[in-house]
Design a protein around this motif. Structure first.
Motif, PDB file in Angstrom:
ATOM      1  N   VAL A 191       8.849 -45.968 -15.163  1.00 34.68           N
ATOM      2  CA  VAL A 191       8.756 -44.749 -14.358  1.00 34.68           C
ATOM      3  C   VAL A 191       7.636 -44.910 -13.330  1.00 34.68           C
ATOM      4  O   VAL A 191       7.780 -44.561 -12.154  1.00 34.68           O
ATOM      5  CB  VAL A 191       8.498 -43.511 -15.244  1.00 34.68           C
ATOM      6  N   ALA A 192       6.511 -45.463 -13.772  1.00 36.67           N
ATOM      7  CA  ALA A 192       5.375 -45.660 -12.868  1.00 36.67           C
ATOM      8  C   ALA A 192       5.718 -46.580 -11.699  1.00 36.67           C
ATOM      9  O   ALA A 192       5.231 -46.387 -10.586  1.00 36.67           O
ATOM     10  CB  ALA A 192       4.183 -46.221 -13.647  1.00 36.67           C
ATOM     11  N   SER A 193       6.561 -47.576 -11.939  1.00 32.61           N
ATOM     12  CA  SER A 193       6.922 -48.527 -10.876  1.00 32.61           C
ATOM     13  C   SER A 193       8.096 -48.061 -10.036  1.00 32.61           C
ATOM     14  O   SER A 193       8.437 -48.698  -9.035  1.00 32.61           O
ATOM     15  CB  SER A 193       7.258 -49.894 -11.484  1.00 32.61           C
ATOM     16  N   GLY A 194       8.744 -46.958 -10.445  1.00 32.42           N
ATOM     17  CA  GLY A 194       9.894 -46.449  -9.705  1.00 32.42           C
ATOM     18  C   GLY A 194      11.225 -46.995 -10.170  1.00 32.42           C
ATOM     19  O   GLY A 194      12.274 -46.607  -9.645  1.00 32.42           O
ATOM     20  N   ALA A 195      11.227 -47.895 -11.167  1.00 40.90           N
ATOM     21  CA  ALA A 195      12.496 -48.430 -11.673  1.00 40.90           C
ATOM     22  C   ALA A 195      13.270 -47.369 -12.439  1.00 40.90           C
ATOM     23  O   ALA A 195      14.502 -47.321 -12.384  1.00 40.90           O
ATOM     24  CB  ALA A 195      12.245 -49.640 -12.561  1.00 40.90           C
ATOM     25  N   ASN A 196      12.563 -46.532 -13.201  1.00 38.84           N
ATOM     26  CA  ASN A 196      13.148 -45.348 -13.837  1.00 38.84           C
ATOM     27  C   ASN A 196      12.627 -44.103 -13.134  1.00 38.84           C
ATOM     28  O   ASN A 196      11.445 -44.041 -12.783  1.00 38.84           O
ATOM     29  CB  ASN A 196      12.753 -45.248 -15.318  1.00 38.84           C
TER      30      ASN A 196
END
Length: 256
Positions: A191-196
């Motif tokens: 989530v932090a990296s934007g993947a989720n």
């Protein structure tokens, strides 16, 4: 300096995971069906406890295994999951990690989550942003319809089965799709990296999410209980982690 020392210890423990003999992992059940532990979980926690307390002798230690559950209310404390995603690890699924958080008076100061299989080191220092292998990362700023949703389940918590899959269906119908990776710490970091765009689970222990909670917040996201309350680091709770827009939309869906 202390933060780089912590990360170095975590990387060294990652090598133990990579060299694991999965045929002789010493799998045991901790009391509930599929609540599993291996000799590697215990060995890595022992190493982390010794090496981290060498780095910060004044700190307390809260670890998942062996009932090493010291209070984090006073002073500094390490909150550690030696292998998050143990069932994945047993099956050599290569989606497991080591999670180490450092708190002060019960509040997160530093977190790192390391996947040795991909050599991905997520980290954050309070007030300094979140990073993946040294590069700054950010949560998605898009809405639910333009994101993936990840969710977690624990086979030994069957009382939550209907509710978690009802929630997953709602999120599935309003997103690009759903994923269930089997490691809460890694999926929150994604989530932090934007993947989720979103991560949801209805019952987790502090060592599952402590480090990742700081990483997602420092990446510009938000983390709460599934019911919208504040997360706790001294007892289990549900988790809803997301970019700000996704969190708002997911929270609304889950409350309907």
């Amino acid at each position: 300096m202390i933060l780089s020392e912590i990360q170095e210890v975590v990387r060294e423990c990652g090598q133990l995971m990579l060299r694991a003999d999965h045929a002789h992992a010493g799998v045991e059940n901790k009391g509930k069906y599929n609540d599993l532990v291996t000799r590697y979980d215990k060995a890595i926690q022992d190493i982390l406890q010794k090496r981290l307390l060498d780095i910060a002798p004044d700190a307390h230690f809260l670890g998942e295994e062996e009932n090493v559950h010291e209070s984090i209310a006073k002073g500094r404390a390490f909150v550690v999951d030696p292998i998050d995603g143990t069932t994945n690890f047993i099956f050599d699924y290569k989606h497991s990690c080591i999670s180490v958080g450092l708190t002060k008076f019960g509040r997160m100061l530093f977190g790192c989550v390391y996947n040795p299989y991909t050599r991905e080191m997520y980290s954050a220092v309070k007030g300094e942003g979140a990073k993946l292998n040294g590069k700054e990362i950010h949560c998605s700023d898009k809405g639910l319809a333009d994101n993936l949703v990840a969710f977690g389940t624990a086979r030994y918590q069957t009382e939550d089965t209907d509710r978690i899959f009802d929630h997953a269906k709602k999120l599935y119908l309003n997103s690009l799709g759903i994923r269930a990776g089997g490691s809460a710490a890694l999926d929150i970091c994604r989530v932090a990296s934007g993947a989720n765009g979103v991560y949801l689970e209805l019952m987790l222990y502090p060592w599952d999410y402590a480090a990742a909670s700081l990483i997602v917040m420092e990446a510009g996201g938000f983390i709460s209980t599934a019911e919208g309350g504040m997360i706790t680091l001294d007892q289990p709770c549900s988790i809803l982690a997301a970019g700000r827009q996704c969190w708002k939309e997911a929270s609304q869906l889950l409350s309907e």
